[in-house]
Write a protein that holds these residues in place. Sequence first.
Motif, mmCIF file in Angstrom:
data_model
loop_
_atom_site.group_PDB
_atom_site.id
_atom_site.type_symbol
_atom_site.label_atom_id
_atom_site.label_comp_id
_atom_site.label_asym_id
_atom_site.label_seq_id
_atom_site.Cartn_x
_atom_site.Cartn_y
_atom_site.Cartn_z
ATOM 1 N N PHE A 198 16.577 -1.755 10.094
ATOM 2 C CA PHE A 198 15.942 -3.002 9.908
ATOM 3 C C PHE A 198 15.874 -3.191 8.165
ATOM 4 O O PHE A 198 15.442 -4.217 7.641
ATOM 5 C CB PHE A 198 14.863 -3.546 10.474
ATOM 6 C CG PHE A 198 15.006 -3.408 12.038
ATOM 7 C CD1 PHE A 198 14.260 -2.697 12.686
ATOM 8 C CD2 PHE A 198 15.993 -4.054 12.547
ATOM 9 C CE1 PHE A 198 14.329 -2.567 14.228
ATOM 10 C CE2 PHE A 198 16.260 -4.005 13.993
ATOM 11 C CZ PHE A 198 15.355 -3.057 14.714
ATOM 12 N N VAL A 219 22.683 -5.696 7.444
ATOM 13 C CA VAL A 219 23.572 -5.000 8.308
ATOM 14 C C VAL A 219 24.935 -5.058 7.459
ATOM 15 O O VAL A 219 25.246 -6.215 6.890
ATOM 16 C CB VAL A 219 23.796 -5.659 9.604
ATOM 17 C CG1 VAL A 219 25.266 -5.357 10.317
ATOM 18 C CG2 VAL A 219 22.743 -5.522 10.455
ATOM 19 N N TYR A 227 22.650 -9.262 18.848
ATOM 20 C CA TYR A 227 23.781 -8.777 18.298
ATOM 21 C C TYR A 227 24.046 -7.237 19.459
ATOM 22 O O TYR A 227 25.344 -7.160 19.607
ATOM 23 C CB TYR A 227 23.877 -8.166 16.876
ATOM 24 C CG TYR A 227 25.204 -7.724 16.670
ATOM 25 C CD1 TYR A 227 25.534 -6.372 16.461
ATOM 26 C CD2 TYR A 227 26.452 -8.764 16.408
ATOM 27 C CE1 TYR A 227 26.711 -5.758 16.358
ATOM 28 C CE2 TYR A 227 27.542 -8.084 16.318
ATOM 29 C CZ TYR A 227 27.762 -6.828 16.187
ATOM 30 O OH TYR A 227 28.901 -6.070 15.786
ATOM 31 N N ASN A 228 23.113 -6.749 19.956
ATOM 32 C CA ASN A 228 23.097 -5.567 20.585
ATOM 33 C C ASN A 228 22.633 -5.758 22.049
ATOM 34 O O ASN A 228 21.641 -5.231 22.406
ATOM 35 C CB ASN A 228 22.003 -4.443 19.783
ATOM 36 C CG ASN A 228 22.596 -4.322 18.265
ATOM 37 O OD1 ASN A 228 23.688 -3.905 18.141
ATOM 38 N ND2 ASN A 228 21.706 -4.839 17.388
HETATM 39 C C1 LIG Z 1 19.953 -4.005 12.735
HETATM 40 O O1 LIG Z 1 21.219 -3.315 13.070
HETATM 41 C C2 LIG Z 1 22.073 -3.630 14.004
HETATM 42 O O2 LIG Z 1 21.969 -4.862 14.495
HETATM 43 C C3 LIG Z 1 23.369 -2.727 13.641
HETATM 44 C C4 LIG Z 1 24.503 -3.388 14.252
HETATM 45 C C5 LIG Z 1 25.606 -2.334 13.968
HETATM 46 C C6 LIG Z 1 26.503 -2.070 15.196
HETATM 47 C C7 LIG Z 1 27.267 -1.032 14.540
HETATM 48 C C8 LIG Z 1 26.887 -0.902 13.467
HETATM 49 O O3 LIG Z 1 25.757 -1.516 13.178
HETATM 50 C C9 LIG Z 1 23.008 -1.453 14.312
HETATM 51 C C10 LIG Z 1 22.151 -0.370 13.367
HETATM 52 C C11 LIG Z 1 22.109 0.568 14.221
HETATM 53 N N1 LIG Z 1 22.115 0.683 15.797
HETATM 54 C C12 LIG Z 1 22.610 -0.151 16.337
HETATM 55 C C13 LIG Z 1 22.887 -1.362 15.814
#
Ligand SMILES: COC(=O)[C@H](Cc1ccco1)c1ccncc1
Length: 130
Positions: free
Chosen positions: A31, A35, A85-86
Amino acid sequence: EEQEEDVLRELRLFLRNLTERLMLDRRFKAFVKPVDIEEVPDYLMVIQKPMDLSTLLSNIDEHKYVTIKEFMSDADLIWQNALEYNPDSDPADRHIRHRACALKDTMRVIVRDELDKDFQRVCEEIRESR
Ligand SMILES: COC(=O)[C@H](Cc1ccco1)c1ccncc1
């Protein structure tokens, strides 16, 4: 007036200290910076308002925040965006969502425990007067 600027200087000191403590926490490494759009080309198709801890710090220095509420609206985007997003059940998504929830709870506990309620009210009065 000058007394109002004294109050806002103290708010910025609190917000910088809070943000820097979050940036130093290993759990919140994902964070700290925006990104990477080159790494994640569809990110801006999903997330309308990206936010990260470094951008929060720049906003503080640009005097964007007059109240804790305004700061928390931007700060909440960080963990909200991560949940949005995840969303999947795979371990990587679950891991970043766990950290997003930890970020949400950690911010709220620090604000509840360390920001004086009367001081918050003075900041709200300044915002309403402008
Ligand atoms: C806040 O960070 C994110 O939302 C990215 C999204 C992301 C996806 C692929 C690369 O980055 C993230 C970073 C680390 N681990 C999971 C997701």
